[in-house]
Scaffold this motif. Sequence first.
Motif, short mmCIF file in Angstrom:
data_model
loop_
_atom_site.label_atom_id
_atom_site.label_comp_id
_atom_site.label_asym_id
_atom_site.label_seq_id
_atom_site.Cartn_x
_atom_site.Cartn_y
_atom_site.Cartn_z
N LEU A 106 0.81 -1.34 0.11
CA LEU A 106 -0.17 0.10 -0.06
C LEU A 106 0.93 1.32 0.08
O LEU A 106 0.64 2.21 -0.71
CB LEU A 106 -1.07 0.00 1.07
CG LEU A 106 -1.99 -1.27 1.21
CD1 LEU A 106 -2.69 -1.01 2.41
CD2 LEU A 106 -3.01 -0.79 0.09
N ALA A 107 1.91 1.26 0.88
CA ALA A 107 2.83 2.49 0.80
C ALA A 107 3.57 2.69 -0.55
O ALA A 107 3.72 3.56 -0.89
CB ALA A 107 3.90 2.24 2.01
N GLY A 108 3.84 1.42 -1.21
CA GLY A 108 4.61 1.69 -2.46
C GLY A 108 3.72 2.13 -3.55
O GLY A 108 4.10 2.59 -4.74
N ASN A 109 2.27 2.42 -3.42
CA ASN A 109 1.38 2.83 -4.27
C ASN A 109 0.99 4.17 -3.89
O ASN A 109 -0.23 4.54 -4.18
CB ASN A 109 0.46 1.73 -4.45
CG ASN A 109 0.63 0.65 -5.33
OD1 ASN A 109 0.87 0.69 -6.62
ND2 ASN A 109 0.81 -0.66 -4.75
N GLN A 191 13.91 10.08 -7.30
CA GLN A 191 12.71 9.59 -7.12
C GLN A 191 12.45 8.84 -5.85
O GLN A 191 13.26 8.70 -5.19
CB GLN A 191 12.82 8.67 -8.32
CG GLN A 191 12.60 9.31 -9.84
CD GLN A 191 12.51 8.20 -10.80
OE1 GLN A 191 12.90 6.89 -10.60
NE2 GLN A 191 12.02 8.48 -12.01
N LYS A 192 11.26 8.47 -5.62
CA LYS A 192 10.75 7.71 -4.44
C LYS A 192 11.24 6.33 -4.18
O LYS A 192 11.09 5.42 -5.35
CB LYS A 192 9.37 7.58 -4.28
CG LYS A 192 8.79 7.00 -2.92
CD LYS A 192 9.20 7.77 -2.01
CE LYS A 192 8.63 7.03 -0.56
NZ LYS A 192 8.99 7.89 0.66
N CYS A 193 12.32 6.23 -3.50
CA CYS A 193 13.08 4.98 -3.44
C CYS A 193 13.60 4.65 -1.87
O CYS A 193 14.36 5.60 -1.54
CB CYS A 193 14.27 4.96 -4.64
SG CYS A 193 15.31 3.55 -4.47
N ALA A 194 13.66 3.40 -1.40
CA ALA A 194 13.99 3.17 -0.16
C ALA A 194 15.55 3.70 -0.03
O ALA A 194 16.10 4.26 1.13
CB ALA A 194 13.83 1.88 0.02
N ALA A 195 16.61 3.40 -1.06
CA ALA A 195 17.87 3.70 -1.00
C ALA A 195 18.07 5.20 -1.03
O ALA A 195 18.83 5.69 0.03
CB ALA A 195 18.54 3.12 -2.17
N PHE A 196 17.50 5.80 -1.69
CA PHE A 196 17.46 7.33 -1.67
C PHE A 196 16.91 7.81 -0.51
O PHE A 196 17.39 9.14 0.04
CB PHE A 196 16.71 8.06 -2.94
CG PHE A 196 17.30 7.46 -4.47
CD1 PHE A 196 18.68 7.44 -4.51
CD2 PHE A 196 16.62 7.37 -5.44
CE1 PHE A 196 19.47 7.21 -5.51
CE2 PHE A 196 17.23 7.13 -6.40
CZ PHE A 196 18.65 6.77 -6.72
#
Length: 363
Positions: A106-109, A191-196
């Motif tokens: 859900l968080a990823g969307n 962009q939205k990304c866990a690493a960033f």
Amino acid sequence: MNESLLPSPLDPSIDVPPSKETRVERLFPFVRTVRDYQSKNFRPDFVAGLTTALFTIPQGMAYALIAGFPPAAGLATAVVASILGAAFGSSEFLINGPTNALAVMLAGNAALFAAQGDAIEAVILLTLMIGIVQVAAGLAKLGSFTRFVSEPVLTGFTAGAGVYIVINQLPAFLGIDKSAIAPDLWGWVPQKCAAFDLMRLCRSLAHVKWPTITVALSTFVIVRGLQRLEPSIGRKLPAPFVAVLLVTVTTWALGMGVDGSPYRVKIVSDIEPLMRHLPGLRLPTFSVTSWRNLIGPAIAIGLMGAVEAIAIGKSLATRAGHPFDASRQLIGEGLCNLGAGFVGGFASSGSVSRTAVNHEAGA
């Protein structure tokens, strides 16, 4: 996954024969459970239910925050899903409610939900759609097809979900407000990304709050300490609940939740006003465009939730020698999501951790 509890859940060779049931029992599985219930099981079931409920409170609140919902929605989802899953599902052990995997999906969307206008309304609509998809799949007897989903896919997704959750919760652990996190990386907006997200957080460490770190670290140490005691005392302890209770009482006693305190930390009432009433019926507004945009995520999240629940339920049924019907479990999962959606909750499934606690506590 707890391998001792869940041996090869997607192994096609695992199959539990169905038992003879009346038409009423096929429509309402809880009728057979009530009819065959033995009074000697009440005490261990009560203890297991209470223990699982104590685990559910902090988990439900945490998963709600990950999914972008207020904590109360996580509790409402857990209550409704647990009741409907037990009443209409095929498993006698499975505990339904919020799970880390679905919360991460859900968080990823989140961007897609925000594009619909109201992100909360979009997730509620998505949850209802997931319920419809799962009920339809169950009525079409498609439950057995979940065995063809590769187990490495589930393992990889679960591992990735764990990494995402850790990075997502690090700002709260360190006491860094989201508004204080660096919006860019040396002038570049990623962009939205866990690493960033982790890299941006590292650039914002000057904003850490030590009282918050102390509270978070104390909670972690208490949980791990109690879990390490379990083998020596021979029983499962509600470590998360005990930790939350002890730290909450200490925080209140020291006045750490009071405005103006030099050791001020955020508390649940800072996130949303505390509810003193049960959730009411909630119907989201929707349009044809919303249905078209959300049908893809609904199928993907619904499939993930179904595979997760059926894998756990089938494994436990095999170990206990109980009948298990994957298609009926699909219907149960769908009703859980329909119920959660109608009270303003979000997508739910069978929980590995809470089911393990329930089973090991004596259910």
